[in-house]
Design an enzyme around this catalytic site. Sequence first.
Site, PDB file in Angstrom:
ATOM      1  N   LYS A  88      39.264   8.862  72.693  1.00 39.54           N
ATOM      2  CA  LYS A  88      38.438   8.687  71.487  1.00 39.54           C
ATOM      3  C   LYS A  88      38.949   9.618  70.406  1.00 39.54           C
ATOM      4  O   LYS A  88      38.741  10.827  70.455  1.00 39.54           O
ATOM      5  CB  LYS A  88      36.960   8.973  71.739  1.00 39.54           C
ATOM      6  CG  LYS A  88      36.111   8.456  70.558  1.00 39.54           C
ATOM      7  CD  LYS A  88      34.738   9.049  70.481  1.00 39.54           C
ATOM      8  CE  LYS A  88      34.658  10.345  69.722  1.00 39.54           C
ATOM      9  NZ  LYS A  88      35.060  10.287  68.302  1.00 39.54           N
TER      10      LYS A  88
ATOM     11  N   GLY B  42      37.917  20.517  69.803  1.00 39.75           N
ATOM     12  CA  GLY B  42      36.956  20.325  68.724  1.00 39.75           C
ATOM     13  C   GLY B  42      36.071  21.551  68.579  1.00 39.75           C
ATOM     14  O   GLY B  42      36.453  22.663  68.959  1.00 39.75           O
ATOM     15  N   SER B  43      34.873  21.323  68.060  1.00 38.13           N
ATOM     16  CA  SER B  43      34.003  22.452  67.723  1.00 38.13           C
ATOM     17  C   SER B  43      33.460  23.124  68.988  1.00 38.13           C
ATOM     18  O   SER B  43      33.334  22.493  70.049  1.00 38.13           O
ATOM     19  CB  SER B  43      32.841  21.974  66.861  1.00 38.13           C
ATOM     20  OG  SER B  43      31.912  21.282  67.661  1.00 38.13           O
TER      21      SER B  43
ATOM     22  N   GLY C  86      31.983  21.398  72.375  1.00 36.09           N
ATOM     23  CA  GLY C  86      32.677  21.754  73.606  1.00 36.09           C
ATOM     24  C   GLY C  86      31.717  22.314  74.650  1.00 36.09           C
ATOM     25  O   GLY C  86      31.783  21.962  75.835  1.00 36.09           O
TER      26      GLY C  86
ATOM     27  N   GLU D  87      39.260  23.115  74.303  1.00 34.62           N
ATOM     28  CA  GLU D  87      40.001  23.882  73.300  1.00 34.62           C
ATOM     29  C   GLU D  87      39.117  23.939  72.070  1.00 34.62           C
ATOM     30  O   GLU D  87      38.948  22.942  71.364  1.00 34.62           O
ATOM     31  CB  GLU D  87      41.331  23.154  73.012  1.00 34.62           C
ATOM     32  CG  GLU D  87      42.292  23.973  72.237  1.00 34.62           C
ATOM     33  CD  GLU D  87      42.500  25.313  72.889  1.00 34.62           C
ATOM     34  OE1 GLU D  87      42.214  26.316  72.207  1.00 34.62           O
ATOM     35  OE2 GLU D  87      42.891  25.377  74.067  1.00 34.62           O
TER      36      GLU D  87
ATOM     37  N   CYS E 172      42.870  25.375  64.471  1.00 33.49           N
ATOM     38  CA  CYS E 172      42.129  26.342  65.296  1.00 33.49           C
ATOM     39  C   CYS E 172      42.926  27.630  65.409  1.00 33.49           C
ATOM     40  O   CYS E 172      42.367  28.675  65.715  1.00 33.49           O
ATOM     41  CB  CYS E 172      41.719  25.788  66.646  1.00 33.49           C
ATOM     42  SG  CYS E 172      42.853  24.679  67.385  1.00 33.49           S
TER      43      CYS E 172
ATOM     44  N   GLU F 180      33.890  31.052  62.603  1.00 36.15           N
ATOM     45  CA  GLU F 180      34.974  30.166  62.188  1.00 36.15           C
ATOM     46  C   GLU F 180      34.539  29.334  60.973  1.00 36.15           C
ATOM     47  O   GLU F 180      33.492  28.701  60.991  1.00 36.15           O
ATOM     48  CB  GLU F 180      35.346  29.229  63.339  1.00 36.15           C
ATOM     49  CG  GLU F 180      36.553  28.378  63.011  1.00 36.15           C
ATOM     50  CD  GLU F 180      36.989  27.495  64.177  1.00 36.15           C
ATOM     51  OE1 GLU F 180      36.130  26.830  64.770  1.00 36.15           O
ATOM     52  OE2 GLU F 180      38.192  27.493  64.477  1.00 36.15           O
TER      53      GLU F 180
HETATM   54  C1  UN1 Z   1      45.277  23.274  66.337  1.00 38.59           C
HETATM   55  O1  UN1 Z   1      45.075  24.081  65.454  1.00 38.59           O
HETATM   56  O2  UN1 Z   1      44.358  22.517  66.733  1.00 38.59           O
HETATM   57  O3  UN1 Z   1      50.278  26.361  66.677  1.00 38.59           O
HETATM   58  C2  UN1 Z   1      46.594  23.107  66.991  1.00 38.59           C
HETATM   59  C3  UN1 Z   1      49.923  25.579  65.813  1.00 38.59           C
HETATM   60  C4  UN1 Z   1      50.147  24.108  66.005  1.00 38.59           C
HETATM   61  C5  UN1 Z   1      49.038  23.488  66.785  1.00 38.59           C
HETATM   62  C6  UN1 Z   1      47.685  23.821  66.275  1.00 38.59           C
HETATM   63  N1  UN1 Z   1      51.403  23.901  66.670  1.00 38.59           N
HETATM   64  O4  UN1 Z   1      49.361  25.958  64.811  1.00 38.59           O
END
Ligand code: UN1
Length: 493
Positions: free
Chosen positions: A174, A226-227, A231, A248, A282, A383
């Site tokens: 999804k 995601g958030s 999560g 993650e 992230c 965040e």
């Molecule tokens: C993300 O921010 O969800 O290291 C992944 C990085 C990228 C991947 C980021 N290669 O910033």
Amino acid sequence: MQQFSNYINGVFVPANNGRVFQNINPADSRDIIGEFPLSDSSDADAAVAAASAAFHSWRLVPAPQRGNILRRAGDIFERRKDELAAIMTREMGKPLFETRGDIQEAIDTCYYAATEGRRLFGYNAPSEMPNKMNLSFRNPVGVCGIITAWNFPVAVPSWKIIPALVCGNTVVFKPSDDAPHSGVIFAEILAEAGLPAGVFNVIHGNAEAGAAIVAHPDVKVIGFTGSTATGKAIAADCGRMNKKCSLEMGGKNAQIVMEDANMELALEGVLWGAFGTTGQRCTATSRLILHEAIHDDFLEKLIARATALRLGNGLQSETQVGPVINKRQLEKIENYAQIARGEGAFCALGGERATDGDLACGNFFKPTIFTEVTKDMRLFREEVFGPMLAVSKARDLEHAIELANYCEYGLSSSIFTANVDAAFQAIRDIEAGITYINAPTIGAEAHMPFGGIKGTGNGHREGGWTVFDIFTEWKTVYVDYSGRLQRAQIDNQ
Ligand code: UN1
């Protein structure tokens, strides 16, 4: 208006209930990309049924052959790179050079998985008994539910989908409802590469569709990016069902700059880390911790350089910083500017929407720098997911590391220093899944473990060899060729 479909059992189909949602270009709200199925649990059921049926034969395809299909997928991503980059930029905003990089990460992941199909190493160890052999190897888990965010619409899904497939699993994906078109392309590419029907399925929609995948008893593992709030809810549901899940989630990543650092390099690093992808990674640099000896000088240069960043539609070649993803996120970022001001931080740059000319049609927020941010402030710990950098001052290395660690998350981190002792101390003491030395907090490579500690994750790592622990279960085998009953722990004492 262009109509898009779910992809179930090798066929593009609408949602059972006929409902749709629209996806809008974040750089220009007049540009509607199309209508996508707003799926419900009946669509999830159909996709899971297709994936469950396909699992019986896919798991038996030799892993090197599965890898060959994924290598072809990498080739097709390469062939369609420019076209797909434009689609991604239109739907989620980051400039073309970044969406090309996003696709490159998927290509790297495909090629890595293709070679891994010839490894997927297990372990052997000597038995404690004579004439007995101990082996262990990886088995696929079954149907994997993959739920991802919009900021890396191809790379991040690829980190989960591609390893899951090479291991012999089937997938229900999804994509984010903010980047669904990229999910459709993913299906097209895997189909062209020769993946059998039902092995990879896509259902579009919002939290309802995601929750249906998580709750489905035939989905054996969930991979989520995601958030933090979503999560944690997924983890709670999976906990009740004893379902494996890999999470993650958020980050509040700090870049430390010591007094002996190469200042030009550190400046370039923070500009890219904080404002690349409009701060919507992230791994984005959302805190800058400056040694007090260089604080004022560094800030002055940083503000000058950040002022010159060119905001705009990511499809235009001169654009350095694109829009933020949607109105809701724009309001959230604006709200954080207000919170920071209320807490006593100083807004040294930006702090408001950008509305000049065409920017007024999109979700643009000016690159923003707050200084005098202290660790008790919300801006220091929470965040934001936008182009907003919080700057703090440190007395020395220990203080800088203490500040970096003072947060709920532990994804990425960085230190700029010329002192090898300081670098190694930071590697040892910073609480994060990733630490960069003399490089910004972003830039992970597909073949290395990716993930965070503390509030960022739940102990898993995507990328590299570690992702296979998410998408496989170990089978241990004892082969006794002694011709007699050998009782372990008893007959050999
Ligand atoms: C993300 O921010 O969800 O290291 C992944 C990085 C990228 C991947 C980021 N290669 O910033």
